[in-house]
Design a protein around this motif. Structure first.
Motif, mmCIF file in Angstrom:
data_model
loop_
_atom_site.group_PDB
_atom_site.id
_atom_site.type_symbol
_atom_site.label_atom_id
_atom_site.label_comp_id
_atom_site.label_asym_id
_atom_site.label_seq_id
_atom_site.Cartn_x
_atom_site.Cartn_y
_atom_site.Cartn_z
ATOM 1 N N LEU A 1 -12.695 -34.735 3.877
ATOM 2 C CA LEU A 1 -12.658 -34.246 2.497
ATOM 3 C C LEU A 1 -11.413 -34.734 1.761
ATOM 4 O O LEU A 1 -11.483 -35.113 0.587
ATOM 5 C CB LEU A 1 -12.727 -32.720 2.467
ATOM 6 N N MET A 2 -10.274 -34.725 2.435
ATOM 7 C CA MET A 2 -9.038 -35.182 1.802
ATOM 8 C C MET A 2 -9.091 -36.684 1.496
ATOM 9 O O MET A 2 -8.643 -37.121 0.437
ATOM 10 C CB MET A 2 -7.825 -34.859 2.685
ATOM 11 N N VAL A 3 -9.655 -37.471 2.417
ATOM 12 C CA VAL A 3 -9.783 -38.914 2.180
ATOM 13 C C VAL A 3 -10.736 -39.168 1.013
ATOM 14 O O VAL A 3 -10.460 -40.010 0.147
ATOM 15 C CB VAL A 3 -10.244 -39.640 3.465
ATOM 16 N N ALA A 4 -11.844 -38.430 0.971
ATOM 17 C CA ALA A 4 -12.788 -38.583 -0.136
ATOM 18 C C ALA A 4 -12.129 -38.199 -1.462
ATOM 19 O O ALA A 4 -12.326 -38.876 -2.482
ATOM 20 C CB ALA A 4 -14.037 -37.738 0.110
ATOM 21 N N ALA A 5 -11.345 -37.127 -1.465
ATOM 22 C CA ALA A 5 -10.631 -36.719 -2.681
ATOM 23 C C ALA A 5 -9.646 -37.794 -3.115
ATOM 24 O O ALA A 5 -9.556 -38.120 -4.304
ATOM 25 C CB ALA A 5 -9.912 -35.387 -2.449
ATOM 26 N N LEU A 6 -8.927 -38.342 -2.160
ATOM 27 C CA LEU A 6 -7.975 -39.410 -2.474
ATOM 28 C C LEU A 6 -8.699 -40.629 -3.043
ATOM 29 O O LEU A 6 -8.249 -41.221 -4.035
ATOM 30 C CB LEU A 6 -7.178 -39.799 -1.225
ATOM 31 N N ALA A 7 -9.834 -40.978 -2.454
ATOM 32 C CA ALA A 7 -10.609 -42.122 -2.952
ATOM 33 C C ALA A 7 -11.070 -41.874 -4.390
ATOM 34 O O ALA A 7 -11.000 -42.779 -5.231
ATOM 35 C CB ALA A 7 -11.805 -42.380 -2.041
ATOM 36 N N LEU A 8 -11.517 -40.657 -4.673
ATOM 37 C CA LEU A 8 -11.939 -40.335 -6.040
ATOM 38 C C LEU A 8 -10.765 -40.397 -7.010
ATOM 39 O O LEU A 8 -10.919 -40.856 -8.150
ATOM 40 C CB LEU A 8 -12.577 -38.952 -6.095
#
Length: 178
Positions: free
Chosen positions: A41-48
């Motif tokens: 979730l944190m990686v996806a948030a960072l990507a967004l």
């Protein structure tokens, strides 16, 4: 002289695993396995957020460029609202990740009071609130894009029904207590 009968009994008692110890190990593994979801979730948030930064740059270039002089207020507003929507989605992912971390890994993680999570229902309420805001942004995007009257009406009614259900969920969990 030692009694030879006590030695086999002693070795038997030490070779039997403590059932509480294995249960604790299993629970510790289950808790740590949540790190996979939390990190995802944190990686996806960072990507967004990185994508949002790139889109912000494009948005600014679009406005400043000589060809941007022909942009309408509606187009600028819509692009800006889409950026807000993108950041809200990243926020949802981060809030859920931090909440799961607090629930499964470290209850004492230093977070602002509004982000504290003591149970899964708290996390679901936070998620429901952010989703309701995102749906409002989605409706605003549709209005600014100039959708047809009847289509906007149906979209607005559908979003209103979902926001009402989410609001009821949030209020019932707050009033119902833990």
């Amino acid at each position: 002289m030692t009694d030879s009968r006590s030695t086999p009994a002693a070795s038997r008692s030490t070779s039997v695993p403590d059932p509480r110890g294995s249960g604790r190990w299993l629970m510790a593994c289950a808790r740590l396995s949540m790190l996979i979801g939390i990190v995802s979730l944190m990686v996806a948030a960072l990507a967004l957020l990185v994508f949002g930064a790139v889109e912000t740059y494009r948005h600014i270039v679009m406005i400043i460029a000589p060809s941007g002089a022909g942009l309408t207020n509606r187009e600028v507003f819509l692009a800006s609202i889409k950026l807000v929507d993108l950041v809200l989605l990243a926020t949802i992912l981060q809030v859920v990740a931090i909440g799961l971390y607090a629930l499964f890994i470290d209850r004492e993680v230093p977070v602002p009071k509004w982000l504290r999570t003591s149970n899964v229902d708290d996390l679901k309420s936070k998620l429901a609130g952010i989703v309701a805001v995102m749906l409002g942004v989605l409706f605003l995007e549709a209005v600014i894009e100039g959708g047809e009257g009847e289509a906007i009406l149906y979209l607005g009614l559908a979003i209103a029904a979902v926001v009402a259900a989410l609001s009821y969920f949030i209020v019932s969990h707050v009033e119902g207590g833990d």
